[in-house]
Design a protein around this motif. Structure first.
Motif, PDB file in Angstrom:
ATOM      1  N   UNK A   3       7.543   7.931 -11.754  1.00 17.78           N
ATOM      2  CA  UNK A   3       6.938   8.547 -10.601  1.00 17.78           C
ATOM      3  C   UNK A   3       6.462   9.965 -10.909  1.00 17.78           C
ATOM      4  N   UNK A 136      -0.345   1.632 -13.167  1.00 17.91           N
ATOM      5  CA  UNK A 136      -1.467   1.822 -14.073  1.00 17.91           C
ATOM      6  C   UNK A 136      -2.237   3.081 -13.712  1.00 17.91           C
TER       7      UNK A 136
ATOM      8  N   UNK C 207       5.456   7.321   6.330  1.00 19.14           N
ATOM      9  CA  UNK C 207       4.684   8.552   6.197  1.00 19.14           C
ATOM     10  C   UNK C 207       3.680   8.676   7.316  1.00 19.14           C
ATOM     11  N   UNK C 208       3.542   9.908   7.784  1.00 22.98           N
ATOM     12  CA  UNK C 208       2.468  10.212   8.726  1.00 22.98           C
ATOM     13  C   UNK C 208       1.607  11.267   8.051  1.00 22.98           C
ATOM     14  N   UNK C 215      -8.052  13.451   1.086  1.00 19.62           N
ATOM     15  CA  UNK C 215      -9.155  12.983   0.248  1.00 19.62           C
ATOM     16  C   UNK C 215      -8.646  12.049  -0.826  1.00 19.62           C
ATOM     17  N   UNK C 216      -7.426  12.291  -1.250  1.00 19.11           N
ATOM     18  CA  UNK C 216      -6.905  11.552  -2.386  1.00 19.11           C
ATOM     19  C   UNK C 216      -5.620  10.837  -1.972  1.00 19.11           C
ATOM     20  N   UNK C 218      -4.026   8.697  -3.845  1.00 19.37           N
ATOM     21  CA  UNK C 218      -3.233   8.281  -5.000  1.00 19.37           C
ATOM     22  C   UNK C 218      -1.765   8.706  -4.887  1.00 19.37           C
ATOM     23  N   UNK C 219      -1.474   9.934  -4.451  1.00 16.19           N
ATOM     24  CA  UNK C 219      -0.062  10.323  -4.320  1.00 16.19           C
ATOM     25  C   UNK C 219       0.706   9.431  -3.341  1.00 16.19           C
ATOM     26  N   UNK C 220       0.066   9.045  -2.253  1.00 15.48           N
ATOM     27  CA  UNK C 220       0.741   8.180  -1.290  1.00 15.48           C
ATOM     28  C   UNK C 220       1.018   6.819  -1.921  1.00 15.48           C
ATOM     29  N   UNK C 222       1.450   6.170  -5.090  1.00 11.42           N
ATOM     30  CA  UNK C 222       2.556   6.193  -6.051  1.00 11.42           C
ATOM     31  C   UNK C 222       3.878   6.328  -5.319  1.00 11.42           C
ATOM     32  N   UNK C 223       3.851   6.930  -4.161  1.00  9.03           N
ATOM     33  CA  UNK C 223       5.068   7.023  -3.368  1.00  9.03           C
ATOM     34  C   UNK C 223       5.483   5.643  -2.849  1.00  9.03           C
ATOM     35  N   UNK C 225       4.758   2.885  -4.212  1.00  2.82           N
ATOM     36  CA  UNK C 225       5.227   2.153  -5.384  1.00  2.82           C
ATOM     37  C   UNK C 225       6.658   2.544  -5.734  1.00  2.82           C
ATOM     38  N   UNK C 226       6.902   3.860  -5.737  1.00  4.18           N
ATOM     39  CA  UNK C 226       8.231   4.343  -6.094  1.00  4.18           C
ATOM     40  C   UNK C 226       9.283   3.859  -5.109  1.00  4.18           C
ATOM     41  N   UNK C 243     -10.100   4.637   1.842  1.00  4.28           N
ATOM     42  CA  UNK C 243      -9.605   5.392   0.692  1.00  4.28           C
ATOM     43  C   UNK C 243      -8.238   4.896   0.249  1.00  4.28           C
ATOM     44  N   UNK C 246      -8.668   1.664  -1.679  1.00  4.05           N
ATOM     45  CA  UNK C 246      -9.286   1.951  -2.965  1.00  4.05           C
ATOM     46  C   UNK C 246      -8.253   2.524  -3.937  1.00  4.05           C
ATOM     47  N   UNK C 251      -4.413   2.049  -8.663  1.00  4.15           N
ATOM     48  CA  UNK C 251      -3.094   2.225  -9.250  1.00  4.15           C
ATOM     49  C   UNK C 251      -2.432   0.891  -9.545  1.00  4.15           C
TER      50      UNK C 251
END
Lengths: 315, 427, 412
Positions: A3, A136, C207-208, C215-216, C218-220, C222-223, C225-226, C243, C246, C251
């Motif tokens: 992570x 990935x 998460x709210x 804009x991104x 990706x962090x959400x 990976x969260x 996923x984690x 978004x 996408x 990921x």
């Protein structure tokens, strides 16, 4: 661990995209003193032009052509718009670009419509670059990082190692002297503005494909770009680089953390519940406030170090 | 002269000033009798609110040289405090008549002015602009994070009609609200005008024009900026509260960057160099936003273009254009300019027609074509996909552009001649 | 100048109304929704949907005399702007309004219409809400003049969790929503209903995020996923949804996404292949239903506007009004509102009943999955992506129905 690494990569790649955007802004500001409010609008034009060109000639040629088109557009704006306003001072120039942002957004809507356009990733950039444990990392993000770093390098080399770069630097600090030495200073300004907007256009080509190409993409990214430029220090390219990375990483990691003030109080033995005054403040999680952290950073920076990280001037 | 305790002051009764203020009051009083339609009343009420807001903004931009991108923060927060006060009052928990709510809003605005202003006014110039932008974004984001105070996405609604009617006034009918706004608008206008003549107002001008020197004379420029911002926020808060009474709702958009940008556009279009500039600007702006947006979807395009043309060619705003003509009229030269103006105006109309035609046709073809490309403009129906209308537009561009350029040159020449005469006369 | 014009217009309208020939006339309906800005494309699509259905109703004379005319107003998604428009609508003598985008706007409009009708007897306005799904509108904040044609978010969640309860592969759920009244309502309902129906399912994260600011994603992702989630429930709409999906694709996140709004303009294009077999939506209708009811309408719409018809509530709404006009032999909002209470009509998703107690339309709920078009179960190509929605399950109205806390105050 997985992570952490992925989040770091996400943060860095987002930060690098921010840098691509803010570098043009910083360049224009440091050289002309113009705070270009329409910068994000040029970013959007870059995305749209790349989309339109990409349909005809493919993604990679468009990657080179679209920034050129945007750059020419920027140069024209400077030549026939900004130059007229220049004599009224910096505030007028700022207001001009402020209006320009509105105008560009509307023109984009008139030409390409209100909906998002299907600007897609070319197949070669689709799919994962590598897989870390089970997550990935997409190729596109890797490409984004590569382009940003190449851009930083080439801008840096151009400014310090080429003749034109030296003339630009001279014209910006001592315009009269440069003029007297036979250099066409207004043309230098035009080139700088065109160059800066071309960088925004390049960011647009990448950003549009990584996110979504639609008419509000400029308005949603605009303020953040200013934050980067200000936090990094107005006019400092290296500062902008550091600030972009900082904001990208901070924002990414803040999202991952569910800490709240109430939770921290609980650790030291104070229990917060719905009866506590200001409960809504205590219960807010860091992840919820993540997207506004840049603005908080901006305000704090301006209070305590108005020059920004690496800036040289305060006003 | 130094040392004489009493300076000789000649102070005639300023008739023109009384006349103008009296006329303004009269017009405001009579307007709703002429336009009784609900929509006209809404429009005028909004203009009244916008006038206060734009004038308060101009205290910063025009009079003190502070370019703010976050002025909506003060009007918006003022409106929020006022709406909560109104809700408490209608529940009977506190006493507060509707007519005094603007004062509550104003005080709330001033409070936040004290708070945020302390931070923002530490710097002037671009840094000030940036920090106001940051604070504006911050407050806007908070509005969605603290639904208890801001009411979340839906905002806070209220009902302005409560309790027993006082002298038959319930503030239910829109016309009563209009008169309330008109009253506060007039009072605020007078107060802000008076402020511009106070020592603080004068020093603010000095700080705008030459901060180093003002500092040298012994004034703390930061303090001057701060005080000005607090007073300006007070009036912004009044505007916010009046807007709240008019709409009976306050939403997050009241503190948004769009609202802050809007007031900047309004003040600048009107002209920041004159006291009455923002008043004109506010009316024009509301017209664009409320009325023009009904007729065309590209209204923002026209607004943006209009604004840019103003920045490029008339940075003093509409007010400066008017004052130039007043000078001509006063010195009896307007008649000589009139035919040139007429020519320029006529050719300008051609260019405007060309612009409207092009924009609307492009819009129709690119965005709105699915319901057919037939469209109606200026009362004529035509097909936007056909070649003829485009040829007409092209012709209008060429003819209008050529004529306008010629007319512009003649205006400039005549203007130059007259100015030269003035110079001669003053020698 | 335009004020005078408006004045004359309104006078004309009022006089025609007074002349008593109110029945066999054209009924104007004001459409108040964003036609520009972020949700502009969605609003445009829906305005056309209303006009399209109104045209059909006029041709087939559903109302037995009165004709429908839809007049579009752009509210820029702003509650305040909507109230200005409402005043304008009153001026023009329009007595029916429809709105759908944004519960914020809907709450403001419902409130304003109620005040208007109380202050101006004889000029009542009826408000048909076709897409704003905040449960409050038919519960604590219900109002006599407000009628909801869509199913509210609690009903959608009821249906969704009923469906999820049967899927044993769902073990860990992540809730990702926009931080405002509607997003919070989705998160709350999801937790409550899942606890009731599948106590074994774990909510591994919630998460709210700020509305339309991220804009991104990706962090959400990976969260998510984690956290080890296998299913994501989200009420996100517009770009916030596009978004998110996408980023999930990039990921390599293989979770299922249960959404409310994946069928609206722009989202299918943004999803493309990324959402295949992973994205579900819950709504009141799917064009690829068992018998393809309404598919002809959707094809006609596609042909005419080169766009997808998904706002089926427009059909329900026009059908309701037409039936009310016919039954009362009047277009008077007071009579029509009364007739609408408890009325039943046949719509594209079967029978729809406007429940009297809270003015919430009761109807069946559909859950559909994003798959490649196959010409059999999935014929309709969404936004020319080569993908479409396959009907997974249709949950009858009585299962999805929810109790109401509404205490309706009726006039008179």
């Amino acid at each position: 661990m997985e992570f952490f690494v992925i989040s770091l990569l996400n943060g860095v790649s987002y930060g690098l995209l921010l840098f691509m955007l803010s570098s043009g802004l910083t360049l224009i500001f440091s050289m002309m003193g113009v705070l270009n409010f329409a910068h994000a609008a040029f970013y959007m034009v870059g995305a749209y032009v790349a989309y339109a060109l990409g349909l005809k000639i493919g993604f990679f040629p468009a990657l080179f052509l679209a920034p050129l088109v945007v750059g020419v557009l920027g140069a024209l704006v400077e030549r026939y718009g900004l130059r007229t306003v220049h004599r009224y001072g910096h505030v007028a120039e700022l207001l001009f670009t402020f209006g320009l942002a509105y105008l560009i957004e509307e023109l984009v809507k008139v030409v390409w419509g209100l909906a998002a356009v299907p600007y897609r990733v070319p197949e070669i950039l689709e799919g994962p670059l590598f897989t870390l444990y089970s997550t990935s990392f997409p190729k596109l993000r890797g490409f984004m990082m590569l382009v940003a770093l190449l851009m930083l390098l080439s801008v840096f080399l151009m400014l310090t190692r080429t003749r034109i770069g030296l003339v630009i630097q001279a014209a910006l600090t001592h315009p009269e002297t440069a003029q007297a030495l036979g250099h066409n200073v207004p043309r230098v300004f035009m080139l700088v503005f065109g160059g800066g907007t071309a960088l925004a256009g390049l960011a647009g080509v990448i950003g549009g494909v990584a996110f979504i190409t639609e008419p509000s993409m400029a308005a949603s990214l605009g303020p953040i770009v200013f934050v980067v430029a200000v936090v990094g220090g107005m006019g400092s390219l290296v500062g902008a680089f550091l600030a972009s990375l900082l904001i990208g990483i901070v924002q990414t990691f803040a999202i991952a953390v569910d800490w709240s003030l109430g939770g921290m109080l609980a650790v030291i033995g104070i229990v917060v519940n719905e009866q506590t005054p200001l409960y809504s403040l205590w219960k807010l999680q860091l992840s919820q406030v993540a997207p506004v952290l840049p603005y908080l950073l901006l305000v704090l920076m301006l209070i305590f170090r108005p020059k920004g990280l690496l800036g040289t001037r305060a006003d | 002269m130094a040392g004489t305790p009493s300076t000789l002051r000649y102070r005639p009764l300023n008739l023109a000033r009384w006349l103008i203020w009296g006329l303004t009051a009269l017009v405001m009083a009579v307007l709703p009798q002429l336009f009784t339609q609900g929509f006209a009343l809404t429009l005028m009420s909004q203009m009244g609110v916008a006038i206060i807001f734009a004038l308060s903004y101009n205290m910063l931009l025009g009079q003190s040289g502070m370019l703010s991108f976050g002025h909506a923060v003060y009007s918006g927060l003022g409106a929020y405090v006022a709406v909560h006060t109104l809700n408490l009052a209608s529940k009977g928990q506190i006493w507060m008549p509707v007519s005094l709510l603007p004062l509550v809003g104003g005080l709330a605005g001033a409070f936040f002015g004290v708070l945020f202003g302390y931070v923002t006014t530490k710097r002037a110039g671009t840094t000030f602009a940036m920090i106001t932008l940051g604070i504006g974004e911050l407050v806007f984001s908070c509005s969605l994070m603290f639904p208890e105070f801001f009411g979340g996405e839906g905002g806070v609604t209220t009902n302005r009609v409560f309790g027993q009617p006082f002298l038959g006034i319930t503030f239910g009918p829109a016309v009563q609200v209009y008169y309330l706004i008109a009253f506060w608008c007039l009072a605020s206008m007078a107060l802000m005008y008076a402020w511009s003549h106070t020592p603080l107002g004068r020093i603010a001008n000095a700080v705008r024009d030459n901060p180093e020197r003002a500092e040298f004379v012994g004034y703390d420029t930061q303090r001057v900026r701060w005080l000005t911002l607090i007073i300006s926020s007070f009036f912004a808060g009044i505007a916010g509260a009046l807007g709240m009474i008019n709409f009976e709702i306050v939403t997050a958009e009241n503190v948004s960057a769009a609202r802050s940008g809007g007031v900047l556009l309004a003040a600048f279009i009107g002209g920041v160099g004159f006291f009455f500039g923002p008043i004109i600007g506010a009316c024009v702006f509301i017209f664009f936003v409320v009325a023009l947006s009904d007729y065309t979807k590209a209204w923002l395009l026209y607004l943006g273009l209009f604004f840019m043309l103003m920045v490029m060619f008339a940075p003093g705003g509409i007010a400066s254009l008017i004052m130039m003509q007043v000078q001509l009229i006063a010195r009896k030269r307007f008649g000589r300019m009139a035919p040139h103006y007429l020519a320029a105006g006529a050719s300008g109309l051609l260019v405007l027609a060309a612009l409207i035609l092009t924009v609307e046709m492009t819009y129709k073809v690119s965005v709105d074509s699915s319901s057919g490309t037939l469209m109606k403009l200026f009362g004529v129906e035509f097909d936007a996909a056909a070649a003829l209308p485009w040829a007409v537009a092209m012709g209008l561009w060429i003819a209008g552009g050529w004529l306008l350029n010629a007319a512009r040159k003649r205006v400039a020449r005549a203007w130059g001649e007259i100015q030269a005469e003035f110079l001669q006369e003053s020698r | 100048m335009f004020n005078l014009k408006r004045a004359r217009w309104a006078l004309f309208l009022v006089s025609t109304l007074l002349a008593g020939s109110a029945y066999a006339q054209t009924v104007k309906i004001a459409f108040i929704d964003p036609l520009s800005g972020l949700l502009g494309p969605v609003g445009q699509n829906q305005l056309r949907s209303w006009q399209y259905i109104a045209d059909i109703a006029n041709q087939k004379n559903w109302a037995g005399g009165p004709k429908f005319e839809i007049v579009g107003f752009d509210n820029k998604l702003s509650p305040q702007e909507s109230l200005t428009i409402l005043k304008q609508v009153e001026d023009q003598g329009i007595r029916y309004i429809v709105q759908g985008n944004g519960s914020s706007v809907a709450l403001a409009l419902a409130d304003a219409v109620a005040k208007h009708n109380a202050r101006n007897p004889g000029k009542e306005i009826v408000y048909l809400n076709y897409a704003a799904v905040d449960p409050d509108l038919t519960n604590s904040k219900c109002d006599y003049w407000h009628f909801r044609l869509d199913i509210n978010s609690d009903m959608k969640m009821e249906a969704l969790t009923t469906y999820l309860a049967k899927d044993k592969s769902v073990k860990n759920v992540y809730l990702l929503n926009q931080n405002y009244s509607f997003g919070q309502a989705v998160a709350r309902a999801a937790k409550e209903y899942l606890a009731r129906k599948r106590p074994d399912v774990k909510i591994v994260g919630e998460d709210l995020h700020p509305l339309a600011q991220v804009k991104d994603f990706a962090p959400y992702v990976s969260k998510i996923k984690a956290a080890g989630a296998d299913t994501v429930i989200t009420g996100n709409w517009g770009n916030d949804l596009a978004l998110l999906i996408k980023a999930a694709k990039d990921a390599g996140l293989n979770d299922k996404f249960y959404t409310y709004y994946a069928a609206t303009t722009g989202v299918p294009t943004a999803m493309g292949a990324a959402g295949e077999n992973k994205v579900y939506y819950v709504g009141y209708w799917n064009v690829n239903n068992e018998k393809f009811v309404g598919a002809d309408l959707a094809m006609g719409y596609l042909k005419k506007f080169d766009d997808d018809y998904y706002t089926m509530a427009t059909y329900t709404g026009v059908a309701f009004l037409a039936k009310a006009f016919k039954e009362t032999k009047s277009t008077d909002p007071v009579k029509v509102a009364k007739a609408l209470e408890g009325m039943k009509v046949q719509s594209l998703n079967g029978e729809v009943e406007m429940r009297k107690s809270d003015h919430q339309a009761q109807q069946s709920v559909t859950i559909a999955k994003w798959v490649k078009i196959n010409g059999k179960t999935v014929k309709y190509d969404q936004e020319k992506t080569g993908y479409g929605w396959e009907t997974e399950v249709v949950i009858p109205a009585y299962v999805a129905t929810q109790p109401t806390s509404c205490q309706m105050k009726r006039p008179g």
